[in-house]
Design a protein around this motif. Structure first.
Motif, short mmCIF file in Angstrom:
data_model
loop_
_atom_site.label_atom_id
_atom_site.label_comp_id
_atom_site.label_asym_id
_atom_site.label_seq_id
_atom_site.Cartn_x
_atom_site.Cartn_y
_atom_site.Cartn_z
N TRP A 273 -85.77 25.61 79.76
CA TRP A 273 -86.47 24.44 79.27
C TRP A 273 -86.43 24.44 77.74
CZ3 TRP A 273 -88.16 26.97 83.72
CH2 TRP A 273 -88.10 26.19 84.89
N ASN A 274 -87.55 24.40 77.09
CA ASN A 274 -87.55 24.30 75.63
C ASN A 274 -87.64 25.65 74.93
OD1 ASN A 274 -87.41 21.48 75.69
ND2 ASN A 274 -89.65 21.32 75.94
N THR A 275 -87.91 26.70 75.68
CA THR A 275 -88.05 28.03 75.09
C THR A 275 -87.20 29.02 75.88
OG1 THR A 275 -89.94 28.59 76.53
CG2 THR A 275 -90.43 27.56 74.40
N THR A 276 -87.06 30.19 75.32
CA THR A 276 -86.41 31.25 76.09
C THR A 276 -87.33 31.63 77.25
OG1 THR A 276 -87.41 33.00 74.75
CG2 THR A 276 -85.26 32.14 74.03
N ILE A 277 -86.74 32.13 78.31
CA ILE A 277 -87.55 32.47 79.48
C ILE A 277 -88.48 33.64 79.19
CG2 ILE A 277 -85.87 31.55 81.12
CD1 ILE A 277 -85.00 34.42 81.70
N GLY A 278 -88.18 34.41 78.16
CA GLY A 278 -89.06 35.51 77.78
C GLY A 278 -90.39 35.06 77.22
N ALA A 279 -90.50 33.78 76.87
CA ALA A 279 -91.76 33.25 76.35
C ALA A 279 -92.76 32.97 77.47
CB ALA A 279 -91.51 31.97 75.55
N HIS A 280 -92.30 32.96 78.70
CA HIS A 280 -93.18 32.64 79.84
C HIS A 280 -93.87 33.91 80.33
CE1 HIS A 280 -91.42 28.69 79.81
NE2 HIS A 280 -90.21 29.19 80.03
N GLN A 281 -95.20 33.86 80.38
CA GLN A 281 -95.96 35.05 80.74
C GLN A 281 -95.67 35.51 82.17
OE1 GLN A 281 -100.02 34.02 79.90
NE2 GLN A 281 -99.80 34.41 77.69
N GLY A 282 -95.24 34.60 83.03
CA GLY A 282 -94.90 34.98 84.39
C GLY A 282 -93.75 35.97 84.43
N LEU A 283 -92.93 35.97 83.38
CA LEU A 283 -91.85 36.94 83.28
C LEU A 283 -92.14 38.04 82.26
CD1 LEU A 283 -88.71 34.61 83.41
CD2 LEU A 283 -89.79 35.87 85.27
N SER A 284 -92.77 37.67 81.16
CA SER A 284 -92.99 38.67 80.10
C SER A 284 -94.03 39.71 80.49
CB SER A 284 -93.40 37.97 78.80
OG SER A 284 -94.65 37.32 78.93
N HIS A 285 -95.09 39.30 81.19
CA HIS A 285 -96.12 40.26 81.56
C HIS A 285 -95.62 41.31 82.55
CE1 HIS A 285 -99.93 37.88 80.13
NE2 HIS A 285 -99.07 38.11 79.17
N PRO A 286 -94.94 40.92 83.63
CA PRO A 286 -94.40 41.96 84.51
C PRO A 286 -93.41 42.89 83.82
CG PRO A 286 -94.41 39.85 85.63
CD PRO A 286 -94.74 39.58 84.19
N LEU A 287 -92.66 42.35 82.87
CA LEU A 287 -91.71 43.18 82.14
C LEU A 287 -92.46 44.16 81.22
CD1 LEU A 287 -88.69 43.61 81.85
CD2 LEU A 287 -88.69 41.97 79.96
N ALA A 288 -93.54 43.68 80.59
CA ALA A 288 -94.36 44.56 79.76
C ALA A 288 -95.00 45.65 80.62
CB ALA A 288 -95.44 43.75 79.04
N MET A 289 -95.45 45.29 81.83
CA MET A 289 -96.04 46.28 82.74
C MET A 289 -94.99 47.33 83.13
SD MET A 289 -98.26 43.69 85.11
CE MET A 289 -98.58 44.92 86.37
#
Length: 387
Positions: A273-289
């Motif tokens: 969409w308008n941002t990289t997918i890494g900006a979406h918490q649905g993806l960034s939070h599990p990756l951070a975990m």
């Protein structure tokens, strides 16, 4: 006293292994595995650099360091996309056991070859019927004059075709009494009566798995490692199985790190969409975990290796915990990395999908997660034995 930083020598070792692994990477590894070839080039370079013998005493041509340094080697190769599955077997199990329990003749015969990469040895523990139950070992060893004669089968033995010899655990005395009196033997691959057959596996790996048959395999008395008085089982855990579990845990953590690196790269570059997918918490939070859990597991693996090197892990408790923690963290990291890639996570071009079956092995080998939990429940928590 423990420290939460590595020495300059350990840091240089980590950087050197990472540099070597980075020159090959997962694309090389997968190509070798798909074609049924071994990662010979990496193994030989690692040997020349002294990585394979880092834990072998200097008097036998090794680096004179310990299991901590070996787990660094295992982790960094995996984190660079070259997960050398056989490293925990030959360098951690066989080399460590011979260094601790072998005769001087056995040390001189094998340890220099382990150190310079000219010798490899695999380990045959599991009987087809016994599985994880070492008390159901059916392979037998009987005396015949001054020789030993081995009979029986072993399953899921790694890289028999690439090895000079196999270390085998067999039961001495009467195999029908139910009393375990294990002994370990070194069997050269070309010994008459020893045969092996490759076992088809569903995962992509450069190291094959084999079924081994021993039909009246005759060995000299010098093939026995660690004695025959019943103490071999204790020596097996202290000198082979615990080092393998710690090194395998580091291998698993390295795979998890590699998966997170691939996922982060994709999340930074991919725009839907308008941002990289890494900006979406649905993806960034599990990756951070996933990153946090990997770092927690790595810390415990390093603790386990330090305790082993300093003679403080007598029971194997931390070795089992390290193996469990790293296996759990790694498989969740790989799963999240595939999820972040979406459909591309399962295509061959992006490679991340190839990590799935590799990291799944970490839940099964060299000991299943269920047996690890059984160990902690019984020996750490003091609960009634359930098996």
């Amino acid at each position: 006293m423990t420290h939460f930083h590595e020495t300059p020598e350990q840091q240089r070792l980590r950087a050197s292994v990472a540099e070597l692994a980075g020159r090959y990477g997962l694309e090389y590894f997968v190509a070798k595995a798909k074609s049924g070839e071994d990662t010979t080039e990496v193994w030989e370079e690692a040997a020349r650099a002294g990585f394979l013998g880092v834990n072998i005493p200097e008097e036998y041509g090794g680096g004179g360091a310990g299991l901590y340094e070996l787990q660094i080697v295992a982790e960094e190769f995996a984190a660079g996309g070259v997960p050398l599955l056989f490293l925990p077997v030959s360098a951690a199990m066989c080399a460590t056991f011979i260094a601790r329990a072998g005769t001087e003749e056995q040390k001189k015969r094998w340890l220099p070859g382990f150190a310079d990469g000219s010798a490899r040895m695999t380990f045959g523990v599991t009987d087809p019927a016994g599985g994880s139950n070492l008390h159901r070992i059916a392979a037998t060893a009987r005396r015949d004059g001054g020789d030993w004669v081995l009979s029986g089968r072993k399953s899921l033995v790694s890289a028999v075709d690439l090895c000079d010899a196999m270390m085998v655990i067999a039961r001495t005395g009467d195999a029908t009494t139910g009393k375990l009196r294990p002994a370990l033997f070194i069997v050269d691959r070309d010994t008459p009566g020893l045969s092996y057959e490759k076992k088809p596996m569903v995962f992509t790996a450069a190291t094959g798995q084999f079924d081994v048959t021993m039909d009246e395999v005759r060995l000299p008395a010098s093939a026995l490692v660690g004695g025959e008085d019943g103490s071999a089982l204790r020596a097996l855990f202290a000198g082979a199985l615990n080092p393998e579990r710690i090194t395998f845990a580091a291998w698993s953590a390295g795979l998890g790190r590699y998966a997170v690196d691939l996922a982060v790269r994709h999340a930074r570059e991919r725009r839907v969409w308008n941002t990289t997918i890494g900006a979406h918490q649905g993806l960034s939070h599990p990756l951070a975990m996933a990153k946090i859990n990997l770092e927690l597991a790595r810390t415990f693996v390093q603790k386990a290796a330090w305790l082993y090197d300093n003679g403080q892990d007598i029971s194997g408790e931390v070795a089992n915990m390290a193996k469990y923690a790293a296996g759990e963290a790694a498989i969740k990291a790989v799963d999240q990395a595939v999820q972040i890639h979406g459909g591309y996570g399962l295509d061959e071009e992006h490679l991340v999908g190839f990590l799935y079956p590799m990291v799944r092995v970490a839940h099964l080998a060299p000991v299943s997660r269920e047996m690890l939990l059984n160990f902690v429940a019984e020996h750490t928590l003091g609960l009634e034995k359930s098996y």
